[in-house]
Design an enzyme around this catalytic site. Structure first.
Site, mmCIF file in Angstrom:
data_model
loop_
_atom_site.group_PDB
_atom_site.id
_atom_site.type_symbol
_atom_site.label_atom_id
_atom_site.label_comp_id
_atom_site.label_asym_id
_atom_site.label_seq_id
_atom_site.Cartn_x
_atom_site.Cartn_y
_atom_site.Cartn_z
ATOM 1 N N GLU A 147 -1.840 52.307 16.763
ATOM 2 C CA GLU A 147 -1.556 53.064 17.991
ATOM 3 C C GLU A 147 -1.377 52.144 19.199
ATOM 4 O OE1 GLU A 147 -4.557 56.121 18.394
ATOM 5 O OE2 GLU A 147 -3.515 57.379 16.938
ATOM 6 N N GLU A 303 -1.987 60.027 10.446
ATOM 7 C CA GLU A 303 -3.335 60.517 10.776
ATOM 8 C C GLU A 303 -3.288 61.955 11.260
ATOM 9 O OE1 GLU A 303 -5.650 58.386 13.620
ATOM 10 O OE2 GLU A 303 -4.969 56.441 12.916
ATOM 11 N N TRP A 311 -13.407 63.866 20.322
ATOM 12 C CA TRP A 311 -13.093 63.185 21.588
ATOM 13 C C TRP A 311 -12.607 64.100 22.700
ATOM 14 C CZ3 TRP A 311 -7.999 64.366 21.713
ATOM 15 C CH2 TRP A 311 -7.267 64.350 20.518
ATOM 16 N N HIS A 354 -16.599 62.862 14.097
ATOM 17 C CA HIS A 354 -15.182 63.184 13.861
ATOM 18 C C HIS A 354 -15.057 63.531 12.379
ATOM 19 C CE1 HIS A 354 -10.869 62.563 13.406
ATOM 20 N NE2 HIS A 354 -10.743 62.330 14.690
HETATM 21 C C1 GLA Z 1 -6.690 57.704 16.598
HETATM 22 C C2 GLA Z 1 -7.024 56.380 15.941
HETATM 23 C C3 GLA Z 1 -8.073 56.487 14.884
HETATM 24 C C4 GLA Z 1 -9.165 57.413 15.296
HETATM 25 C C5 GLA Z 1 -8.580 58.756 15.642
HETATM 26 C C6 GLA Z 1 -9.611 59.779 16.010
HETATM 27 O O1 GLA Z 1 -5.684 58.372 16.008
HETATM 28 O O2 GLA Z 1 -5.890 55.752 15.404
HETATM 29 O O3 GLA Z 1 -8.581 55.195 14.646
HETATM 30 O O4 GLA Z 1 -9.825 56.873 16.403
HETATM 31 O O5 GLA Z 1 -7.741 58.589 16.749
HETATM 32 O O6 GLA Z 1 -9.039 61.022 16.266
#
Ligand code: GLA
Length: 719
Positions: A147, A303, A311, A354
């Site tokens: 990311e 993902e 979060w 999470h």
């Molecule tokens: C992002 C990150 C992951 C994780 C998720 C949690 O997508 O790439 O490592 O932290 O958020 O939702």
């Protein structure tokens, strides 16, 4: 390890667990039908425990176990979270935020994107890792960093500033060119050398828009350069292994059209909020974006989560069925794989709560059974792989238009991405499939193309205007919708009429803008006007304080009939936030005029929406250009979309309007029926000539019964 069914799995972080758990993980992955894991995303501190000392044995042992179990590995370069030694030995790599604060070690992504040392160390690690795992049976894909830009997308440190200056010096042949581009004759902002340029850090008052825009572009380029440095290293060693990095949907900071050219497969991370009724649309829209970014090719969902995230301020859970439904929906929109963050729920750290594929409570849980069930369903979907939907509608999305919205100080808030989302949703709700197009696309192959809130036109707008005309002449219905063409590519206002060549193509002369200010109160106390008490203030009319822009549509216009048939009330044609004041050319039809009620009351009867019809094309299609001088509300967007569909003779996906809650998507000969509602829905006769490939539906003869919050996939027989 060529995939025979969609990829299924998730981020796996075995460094958080002991050997026995790792072995259990492998066994459970097999039980759940997992065939791909993303390994080592945040492993830099384990891969290079001391500066310059690598340890790859542990990850190779894990990869060996994967290979033995038939699980492929999307191997991360691990560079998203530099280790503690980096911060200690090279504190200059730490990013500095807009307010001058250094972002310290202890979370993740704590590096300045422009720092050459981090970039070199990341590429070195990628090269060394690639050399160590080259030819490994489990290795099927590289996952560079994670990311990019999510946590840190800019830095105000000295190295970044020096890099920014050299980037500007390459972009502009001389400092005078920069002065021209940024319009520094204003407020005595003139520079006499690139060395005088600073970062757009806090300043006494408003920033220079060109300065902000270039800063944005600079960091998008810097982040991309980080990606490319690693990609080059990997390609040197393992040229045949595809490379990706995970995108984040409509992430405003990095221009994914440019990034998509550098990845071998587009992948996306996506966390729609289960508490929002619009999340189903978010799934559809980001799916369309990802497929489109790859040039209408399948993508991977890199993902999502099985249940709740941790979060948001409030993190509600997915409803029963929703994890499956949204997964199938992604596949319908072009995903060839469904991966989650993460495989096993962490025991400690900021993501402890999470959700994951293996929950804290273990496998005797509804969530685990759900995870296994999805694995089983995906395994049946081999026939969809590689196929994509074919859509007749395009919505243009341009990162630079979004940056312009952020950089320009206009009379009202403008959000290009929001308008893209709105127009996409209008078509999606009406049952049509949509492609997302870059602003430099050829529009002519589409029946309908919308350019929403394209506030900045590329270059001087001529090329775009030419493509819009060509498309209209070829039979495309082109919508120039919302705030359009205030500036050229340098963020300079168009002189002689806003919209420049694009307004010319639409046949309108836009001479001014009007933006409502719906929250007017007395400036010092917040008091409202009391007409009977306030003798003078109470007598002052302020139509601009009315939040809605009302329009009237020509009584005999087909749009009126559409609105009536759809059961919309008399006030269906409204807008908000923005209005163009304009004069149409003679050959242009005025479709709607500002109404006597609402924010534009002072302009009652003046043109609000126009249409320039083009002569029929050789194939009989009749195109035209619409100029929509406001941001349309949902009912008006629905009516205009219906009118465009009528003119273009389009029918919704699957040939008809499906019952409320049903989304229909096609990938080649496979058709997805997705029931987003809370009720069971029977779809009559849809299974005629089809077999049930996967999903929760049942067939009763040729009828398909789809339970609440579930989906079914049919495949045409004999294909
Ligand atoms: C992002 C990150 C992951 C994780 C998720 C949690 O997508 O790439 O490592 O932290 O958020 O939702």
């Amino acid at each position: 390890m060529a995939p025979l069914s969609p990829r299924y799995g998730g981020d796996w972080n075995p460094e958080q667990w002991d050997d026995a758990t790792v072995d259990e993980d492998i066994r459970l992955m097999q039980e759940a039908g997992v065939n791909l894991v993303s390994l080592g995303i945040f492993s830099w501190a384990f891969l290079e425990p001391r500066e310059g000392t690598y340890d790859f044995d542990w990850i190779i042992r894990i990869m060996d176990k994967c290979a033995a179990a038939g699980i492929a590995v999307d191997l991360a370069t691990g560079t998203a979270s530099p280790p503690a030694w980096m911060a200690r030995n090279h504190p200059e790599t730490l990013p500095i935020d807009r307010d001058g604060r250094t972002l310290q070690f202890g979370s993740r992504q704590q590096f300045s994107p422009a720092n050459p040392y981090v970039r070199r160390k990341a590429a070195d690690l990628a090269r060394a890792l690639a050399t160590a795992v080259k030819g490994h049976d489990a290795l099927v894909m590289w996952h560079i960093s994670n990311e990019f830009g999510n946590e840190v997308a800019e830095s105000f440190d000295d190295i970044s500033l020096a890099e920014f200056r050299s980037w500007l010096a390459q972009r502009y042949p001389s400092i005078d060119d920069l002065n021209d581009a940024w319009g520094t004759a204003f407020w005595s902002q003139r520079y006499s050398s690139f060395e005088e340029v600073g970062p757009p850090a806090p300043l006494p008052t408003f920033h220079n828009p060109g300065h902000l825009f270039d800063w944005r572009q600079f960091f998008s380029d810097q982040l991309l350069a980080c990606y490319e440095a690693e990609a080059r290293a990997l390609r040197e060693v393992t040229p045949d292994i595809p490379i990706t990095t995970n995108f984040m949907g409509f992430f405003p900071t990095t221009d994914y059209w440019t990034w998509a050219e550098g990845v071998d497969i587009v992948t996306d991370d996506s966390y729609p909020d289960p508490a929002s009724p619009f999340s189903a649309h978010q799934v559809a829209c980001t799916g369309d974006l990802m497929r489109s970014l790859g040039g209408n090719r399948p993508f991977l969902l890199m993902e999502q989560t099985t249940n709740a995230v941790q979060w948001r301020e409030f993190n509600t859970s997915k409803r029963p069925g929703q994890f499956h439904l949204w997964s199938l929906q992604r596949v319908g929109h072009g995903a060839d794989g469904i991966l989650q963050f993460q495989w096993r729920q962490s025991r400690a750290g900021s993501e402890t709560f999470h959700s994951a594929m293996v929950p804290h409570a273990g496998t005797d849980t509804p969530l685990w059974r759900d995870v296994c069930a999805l694995g089983e369903e995906l395994a049946k979907l081999g026939p969809v792989l590689g196929k994509v939907p074919t859509n007749r509608i395009g919505v243009v999305l341009d990162w630079k238009a979004q940056w312009a919205c952020e950089a320009l100080l206009t009379r009202g808030p403008i959000d290009h991405f929001a308008q893209v989302g709105q127009w996409h949703r209008t078509w999606w709700e009406a049952g049509y499939g949509v492609d997302i197009l870059p602003v430099d696309a050829n529009f002519a192959p589409y029946d309908v193309v919308i350019l929403p809130a394209l506030v900045r036109l590329p270059n001087d707008g001529t090329d775009l205007a030419a493509r819009v005309r060509e498309a209209a002449a070829a039979g495309t219905q082109v919508f120039l919708a919302g705030p359009t063409g205030h500036t050229d590519g340098r963020l300079h206002a168009f002189l002689g009429g806003y919209g420049g060549p694009l307004a010319e193509a639409a046949g309108v002369f836009v001479h001014d803008h009007f933006c409502p200010a719906p929250t007017l109160t007395y400036p010092w106390s917040g008091e409202q006007v009391r007409p009977r008490l306030d003798r003078i203030s109470g007598a002052v009319g302020t139509p601009g304080a009315y939040p809605t822009i009302e329009m009237s549509v020509a009584a005999d216009h087909a749009l009126g009939q559409i609105a009536q048939a759809a059961g919309l009330d008399d006030h269906w044609c409204t807008g908000d936030g923005w209005a163009d004041l304009m004069r149409p050319h003679e050959d242009v039809e005025v479709v709607a005029r500002w109404g006597k009620r609402g924010a534009l009351a002072d302009y009652q009867g003046d043109p609000a929406i126009t249409y320039r019809a083009f002569p029929p094309a050789a194939d009989g299609r009749q195109g035209g250009i619409w100029w929509i001088g406001t941001q349309l509300g949902a009912p008006a967007r629905a009516a205009f979309a219906a009118r465009a569909a009528q003119l273009a003779r389009l029918t919704p996906t699957g040939g008809k309007m499906w019952p409320a809650g049903i989304e229909c998507v096609e990938r080649g000969d496979c058709v997805f029926f997705l029931n987003h509602s809370d009720r069971e829905i029977t779809l009559a006769s849809v299974a005629d000539g089809h077999t049930l490939l996967a999903g929760a539906g049942t067939l009763t003869g040729v009828d398909l019964v789809v339970p609440p919050r579930s989906g079914a996939v049919l495949q045409a027989t004999g294909t």
